[in-house]
Design an enzyme around this catalytic site. Structure first.
Site, PDB file in Angstrom:
ATOM      1  N   LYS A  38      -2.577   7.055   1.175  1.00  0.00           N
ATOM      2  CA  LYS A  38      -2.352   7.314   2.604  1.00  0.00           C
ATOM      3  C   LYS A  38      -1.233   8.345   2.693  1.00  0.00           C
ATOM      4  O   LYS A  38      -0.061   8.019   2.876  1.00  0.00           O
ATOM      5  CB  LYS A  38      -2.001   6.000   3.327  1.00  0.00           C
ATOM      6  CG  LYS A  38      -2.259   6.067   4.824  1.00  0.00           C
ATOM      7  CD  LYS A  38      -2.352   4.701   5.441  1.00  0.00           C
ATOM      8  CE  LYS A  38      -2.304   4.763   6.960  1.00  0.00           C
ATOM      9  NZ  LYS A  38      -3.381   5.515   7.597  1.00  0.00           N
ATOM     10  N   GLU A  61     -16.214   6.485   5.273  1.00  0.00           N
ATOM     11  CA  GLU A  61     -15.474   5.747   6.301  1.00  0.00           C
ATOM     12  C   GLU A  61     -15.520   6.586   7.561  1.00  0.00           C
ATOM     13  O   GLU A  61     -16.293   7.551   7.643  1.00  0.00           O
ATOM     14  CB  GLU A  61     -14.025   5.500   5.849  1.00  0.00           C
ATOM     15  CG  GLU A  61     -13.239   6.766   5.555  1.00  0.00           C
ATOM     16  CD  GLU A  61     -11.783   6.500   5.169  1.00  0.00           C
ATOM     17  OE1 GLU A  61     -11.281   5.397   5.395  1.00  0.00           O
ATOM     18  OE2 GLU A  61     -11.163   7.442   4.649  1.00  0.00           O
ATOM     19  N   ARG A  72       0.842  -1.208   0.000  1.00  0.00           N
ATOM     20  CA  ARG A  72       0.000   0.000   0.000  1.00  0.00           C
ATOM     21  C   ARG A  72       0.872   1.250   0.000  1.00  0.00           C
ATOM     22  O   ARG A  72       0.553   2.238  -0.661  1.00  0.00           O
ATOM     23  CB  ARG A  72      -0.949  -0.006   1.204  1.00  0.00           C
ATOM     24  CG  ARG A  72      -1.935   1.153   1.178  1.00  0.00           C
ATOM     25  CD  ARG A  72      -2.997   1.043   2.253  1.00  0.00           C
ATOM     26  NE  ARG A  72      -2.445   1.177   3.601  1.00  0.00           N
ATOM     27  CZ  ARG A  72      -3.166   1.063   4.709  1.00  0.00           C
ATOM     28  NH1 ARG A  72      -4.459   0.823   4.643  1.00  0.00           N
ATOM     29  NH2 ARG A  72      -2.601   1.193   5.900  1.00  0.00           N
TER      30      ARG A  72
HETATM   31  N1  PMP Z   1      -9.383   5.010   7.144  1.00  0.00           N
HETATM   32  C1  PMP Z   1      -8.524   5.970   7.496  1.00  0.00           C
HETATM   33  C2  PMP Z   1      -8.794   7.381   7.116  1.00  0.00           C
HETATM   34  C3  PMP Z   1      -7.359   5.643   8.221  1.00  0.00           C
HETATM   35  O1  PMP Z   1      -6.485   6.593   8.569  1.00  0.00           O
HETATM   36  C4  PMP Z   1      -7.130   4.287   8.582  1.00  0.00           C
HETATM   37  C5  PMP Z   1      -5.886   3.912   9.321  1.00  0.00           C
HETATM   38  N2  PMP Z   1      -5.894   4.391  10.637  1.00  0.00           N
HETATM   39  C6  PMP Z   1      -8.088   3.326   8.218  1.00  0.00           C
HETATM   40  C7  PMP Z   1      -9.186   3.726   7.480  1.00  0.00           C
HETATM   41  C8  PMP Z   1      -7.916   1.874   8.575  1.00  0.00           C
HETATM   42  O2  PMP Z   1      -6.893   1.312   7.793  1.00  0.00           O
HETATM   43  P1  PMP Z   1      -5.943   0.158   8.360  1.00  0.00           P
HETATM   44  O3  PMP Z   1      -6.795  -0.999   8.669  1.00  0.00           O
HETATM   45  O4  PMP Z   1      -4.976  -0.099   7.263  1.00  0.00           O
HETATM   46  O5  PMP Z   1      -5.289   0.708   9.589  1.00  0.00           O
END
Ligand code: PMP
Length: 288
Positions: free
Chosen positions: A149, A182, A50
């Site tokens: 990210k 989200e 990622r």
């Molecule tokens: N959405 C956002 C905006 C995030 O910053 C994160 C990570 N904290 C997630 C979803 C969850 O992703 P992950 O399972 O890879 O931590």
């Protein structure tokens, strides 16, 4: 605490980045949040993949191989004698001048911090979270893909400020069309009539590593799961809701904007997924 910075482990007081680094000046960079469970880094390959995709999306060429970055992550955990930790892997565009031009930044920087984990208090895994909907919308993918990210988290920070003003710990962010995208730092899942639904990345969701693990677990557990457009109506009518994230793991939600979800208690599908997730993290990892 030892920090990995551009090829060396240094004391935290010595871990410094230039004020001309575009990561700082413009949020021009990418990062990962990763967990170490019992000496195993959870899904390190997926995190590094990622990171590569995020970097590629902003045309940031990383001069390190995946193996070099993986070794650096493990080395940082070992140097701090950690068995359970939260790891932050950050890649910045590097030092440039005060203008925007990323091509003036000749060398990206990488640093890795491995530290204690700040979790949601344990009671919320038993009682469930009460979340809200914040007015700040998830950034439009046509302006900046939420799948990247990046170090530019102001959209989420503005939402997080609103979360606190509402006295909650987490919130739903809608996209500019009003679909559920989200939460500020977690993905969201809605369960209706035995099926699990979650918004697609196109609706503004980060492709969470924990979200991905939940797809694998649901398939193993024979619980139907699919990406689906969701509105608040779907959340109001859900039987169960849960969130996922590297820090949060899998956490139940029992209220949205003061409205009870389902019977107001963490539900049976959530419980099965959480139990399976807690088993998975012990086996699905890279030994440091
Ligand atoms: N959405 C956002 C905006 C995030 O910053 C994160 C990570 N904290 C997630 C979803 C969850 O992703 P992950 O399972 O890879 O931590």
């Amino acid at each position: 605490m030892k920090i990995y910075l551009d090829g060396a482990l240094v004391d935290s007081a010595e871990a410094k980045i230039s004020v001309f680094d575009h990561g700082l000046l413009y949020g021009d960079g990418v990062f990962e949040g990763i967990r170490l469970y019992g000496g195993n880094v959870f899904r390190l390959e997926q995190h590094l993949e990622r990171l590569e995709y995020s970097a590629k999306a902003i045309l940031l060429t990383m001069p390190w191989s995946r193996k070099e970055l993986a070794d650096a992550v493990c080395e940082t955990c070992r140097a701090n004698q950690l068995k359970d930790a939260y790891i932050r892997l950050v890649v910045t565009r590097g030092v440039g001048d005060l203008g925007l031009s990323p091509w003036l930044c000749k060398k990206p920087s990488v640093f890795i911090i491995a530290d204690k984990i700040a979790l949601y208090p344990a009671k919320y895994y038993v009682e469930g979270l009460e979340i809200v909907t914040v007015p700040t919308r998830r950034v439009n993918p046509a302006a900046l893909s939420p799948a990247i990210k990046s170090l530019n988290y102001l959209n989420n920070i503005l939402a997080k400020i609103e979360v606190k003003q509402f006295g909650a710990l987490e919130a739903i962010m809608l996209n500019d069309q009003g679909f559920v995208a989200e939460c500020t730092g977690d993905n969201i899942f809605v369960i209706h009539k035995g099926k699990i639904f979650t918004p697609a990345a196109q609706q503004g969701a980060l492709k969470g590593i924990t979200r991905d693990a939940v797809f694998d677990l649901a398939n193993e557990l024979n619980i139907p799961i699919e990406e689906h457009d969701l509105t608040r109506y779907d959340v109001w009518n859900a039987d169960e809701v849960f969130l996922t994230g590297t820090g949060a793991e899998v956490i139940p939600v029992v209220k949205l904007d003061g409205r009870q979800i389902g019977d107001g208690k963490p539900g049976p599908i959530f419980s099965r997924v959480l139990e399976a997730f807690r088993r998975l993290v012990l086996v699905d990892g890279t030994k440091i």
